[in-house]
Design a protein around this motif. Sequence first.
Motif, mmCIF file in Angstrom:
data_model
loop_
_atom_site.group_PDB
_atom_site.id
_atom_site.type_symbol
_atom_site.label_atom_id
_atom_site.label_comp_id
_atom_site.label_asym_id
_atom_site.label_seq_id
_atom_site.Cartn_x
_atom_site.Cartn_y
_atom_site.Cartn_z
ATOM 1 N N CYS A 77 0.838 -1.196 0.000
ATOM 2 C CA CYS A 77 0.000 0.000 0.000
ATOM 3 C C CYS A 77 0.875 1.248 0.000
ATOM 4 O O CYS A 77 1.924 1.280 0.651
ATOM 5 N N SER A 79 0.199 5.361 0.771
ATOM 6 C CA SER A 79 -0.804 6.269 1.327
ATOM 7 C C SER A 79 -0.292 7.696 1.327
ATOM 8 O O SER A 79 0.904 7.939 1.512
ATOM 9 N N GLU A 93 -5.418 5.894 0.514
ATOM 10 C CA GLU A 93 -4.621 4.707 0.236
ATOM 11 C C GLU A 93 -4.882 4.119 -1.153
ATOM 12 O O GLU A 93 -6.016 4.076 -1.610
ATOM 13 N N TRP A 95 -3.893 0.421 -2.749
ATOM 14 C CA TRP A 95 -3.355 -0.857 -2.291
ATOM 15 C C TRP A 95 -3.520 -1.933 -3.356
ATOM 16 O O TRP A 95 -4.325 -1.796 -4.289
#
Length: 115
Positions: A77, A79, A93, A95
């Motif tokens: 991920c 962010s 985020e 992912w």
Amino acid sequence: MPRSLDGLVAAPVADQAPGQVGTSTRFAYHERDGRIWAEYEGGDVAQGFLVGTREGDRIDFRYVQLKIDGTTSSGHCVSSVVELADGRIRLDETWEWESQEGHGTSVVEEVAPLT
């Protein structure tokens, strides 16, 4: 740079697909010297961990989790850390699973710590 994530408790603002994190999942973040890590659980996740790095308002981490059905999964991920007008932190985020098919976006926001 937005404030430290050390001691931050956060939760997703919306449920993801079954077997993934959701609004009842709680993340407890730690930060030191550019390192980020967290423990999380709740909903379909019995126990999860993430570990990575922070540079400015960008976090890059890997995550692994044990679901309540006994299966495990892992992913990556990236962010963006955003400080909201009310002073809370939001993580935007992006992912992708590494142990299975799937990818997406989610939003995690600071909530009151559990007592």
